[in-house]
Design a protein around this motif. Sequence first.
Motif, short mmCIF file in Angstrom:
data_model
loop_
_atom_site.label_atom_id
_atom_site.label_comp_id
_atom_site.label_asym_id
_atom_site.label_seq_id
_atom_site.Cartn_x
_atom_site.Cartn_y
_atom_site.Cartn_z
N SER A 115 47.25 14.70 48.58
CA SER A 115 48.71 14.67 48.92
C SER A 115 49.53 13.56 48.07
CB SER A 115 48.90 14.88 50.36
OG SER A 115 50.20 14.46 50.49
N ARG A 116 48.74 12.21 48.17
CA ARG A 116 49.20 11.28 47.66
C ARG A 116 49.27 11.17 46.14
NH1 ARG A 116 46.04 7.47 46.57
NH2 ARG A 116 44.71 7.94 48.46
N LEU A 117 48.17 11.73 45.69
CA LEU A 117 47.91 11.78 44.15
C LEU A 117 48.74 12.80 43.47
CD1 LEU A 117 44.10 10.99 44.30
CD2 LEU A 117 46.06 9.29 43.55
N ILE A 118 48.62 13.99 44.11
CA ILE A 118 49.56 15.27 43.66
C ILE A 118 50.96 14.67 43.43
CG2 ILE A 118 50.49 17.27 43.71
CD1 ILE A 118 47.47 18.03 45.15
N LYS A 119 51.52 13.95 44.65
CA LYS A 119 53.26 13.66 44.42
C LYS A 119 53.20 12.75 43.59
CE LYS A 119 53.18 13.29 48.95
NZ LYS A 119 53.50 12.97 50.33
N LYS A 120 52.13 11.81 43.38
CA LYS A 120 52.52 10.72 42.30
C LYS A 120 52.31 11.01 40.87
CE LYS A 120 50.47 6.09 41.00
NZ LYS A 120 49.10 5.37 41.36
N GLU A 121 51.59 12.21 40.47
CA GLU A 121 51.38 12.58 39.24
C GLU A 121 52.20 13.81 38.83
OE1 GLU A 121 49.36 13.18 35.63
OE2 GLU A 121 49.01 11.52 37.06
N PHE A 122 52.87 14.58 40.01
CA PHE A 122 53.72 15.53 39.91
C PHE A 122 55.07 15.36 40.73
CE2 PHE A 122 49.55 17.25 39.07
CZ PHE A 122 49.58 17.99 37.96
N PRO A 123 55.90 14.38 40.29
CA PRO A 123 56.80 14.20 41.02
C PRO A 123 57.91 15.12 41.54
CG PRO A 123 56.81 12.74 38.86
CD PRO A 123 55.74 13.54 38.84
N ALA A 124 57.92 16.20 40.73
CA ALA A 124 58.92 17.38 40.97
C ALA A 124 58.48 17.98 42.33
CB ALA A 124 58.65 18.28 39.80
N VAL A 125 57.39 17.89 42.65
CA VAL A 125 57.10 18.52 44.12
C VAL A 125 57.89 17.83 44.87
CG1 VAL A 125 55.25 18.30 45.76
CG2 VAL A 125 54.47 19.03 43.40
N LYS A 126 58.37 16.64 45.12
CA LYS A 126 59.13 15.91 46.14
C LYS A 126 60.28 16.77 46.54
CE LYS A 126 57.04 11.29 45.08
NZ LYS A 126 57.44 9.90 44.68
N LYS A 127 61.16 17.39 45.29
CA LYS A 127 61.92 18.05 45.55
C LYS A 127 61.94 19.33 46.34
CE LYS A 127 63.82 16.56 40.97
NZ LYS A 127 64.27 16.91 39.72
N LYS A 128 60.47 20.09 46.43
CA LYS A 128 60.51 21.28 47.29
C LYS A 128 59.87 20.83 48.60
CE LYS A 128 59.89 24.22 43.50
NZ LYS A 128 59.03 25.48 42.75
N LEU A 129 59.12 19.48 48.56
CA LEU A 129 58.64 19.10 49.87
C LEU A 129 59.32 17.91 50.28
CD1 LEU A 129 54.86 19.58 49.11
CD2 LEU A 129 56.18 21.28 50.48
N TRP A 130 60.22 17.83 51.38
CA TRP A 130 61.06 16.59 51.35
C TRP A 130 60.69 15.67 52.25
CZ3 TRP A 130 62.36 21.84 52.21
CH2 TRP A 130 62.40 22.02 53.56
N LYS A 131 59.63 16.13 52.98
CA LYS A 131 58.80 14.98 53.76
C LYS A 131 57.67 14.69 53.40
CE LYS A 131 60.93 16.49 58.13
NZ LYS A 131 60.78 17.01 59.48
N GLN A 132 56.80 13.72 53.77
CA GLN A 132 55.68 12.85 53.09
C GLN A 132 54.55 13.64 52.86
OE1 GLN A 132 54.51 9.80 55.82
NE2 GLN A 132 54.08 11.18 57.55
N HIS A 133 54.23 14.88 53.83
CA HIS A 133 52.96 15.70 53.80
C HIS A 133 53.16 16.73 52.54
CE1 HIS A 133 51.89 14.21 57.51
NE2 HIS A 133 53.16 14.51 58.16
N PHE A 134 52.12 16.93 51.89
CA PHE A 134 52.05 17.99 50.93
C PHE A 134 51.39 19.39 51.48
CE2 PHE A 134 49.39 20.27 47.51
CZ PHE A 134 50.46 20.37 46.88
N TRP A 135 50.39 19.18 52.30
CA TRP A 135 49.55 20.24 52.79
C TRP A 135 49.93 20.42 54.33
CZ3 TRP A 135 46.67 22.62 49.40
CH2 TRP A 135 46.33 21.96 48.37
N SER A 136 49.98 21.62 54.61
CA SER A 136 50.08 22.08 56.16
C SER A 136 49.12 21.44 56.92
CB SER A 136 49.98 23.66 56.26
OG SER A 136 49.79 23.98 57.50
#
Length: 162
Positions: A115-136
């Motif tokens: 979660s941490r590394l994907i959001k760092k490498e692919f910052p565009a993800v943060k626009k679709k996931l507005w909270k800190q979690h990537f995975w359910s």
Amino acid sequence: MKVGDELCTEVCYNLFSRKGADRLQVRIIIMEMDTNNHSVFLLYYHLILVVKYRRNVFDDDMSDYARDIFAKIAPDYNITLLEWDHDGDHVHVMFKAQPNSELSKFINAYKSASSRLIKKEFPAVKKKLWKQHFWSQSFCLLTAGGAPIEVIKEYIESQGER
């Protein structure tokens, strides 16, 4: 037993009907059993991880990156990645483990790190996931391989009958 050049273990189940009249022998060939000092095992799992809010964020590059993270963390938990594939909002993973593998600890460690590394490498993800979690928060983990459940049930039920 050898099949081609691969080492196999043959497991036979002698099954008896409840009346004891009919006997059914089921022969299962298991390829490449794993071993450690005290046991022989074959532990295959199918893991499904879903992106938070089922957002369609996975593409091939992100999936490859997530797979590389899995492969890097897995050996620390005696886990071996076998297959990986993705859809837009989830991934499917086939892996094998050992009896001492702590699966829930591994899955949580993987989800946290990826979660941490994907959001760092692919910052565009943060626009679709507005909270800190990537995975359910949840995941689906299924055992895979081995004898069908009904065969094992019948084998266990037949113990002591003769």
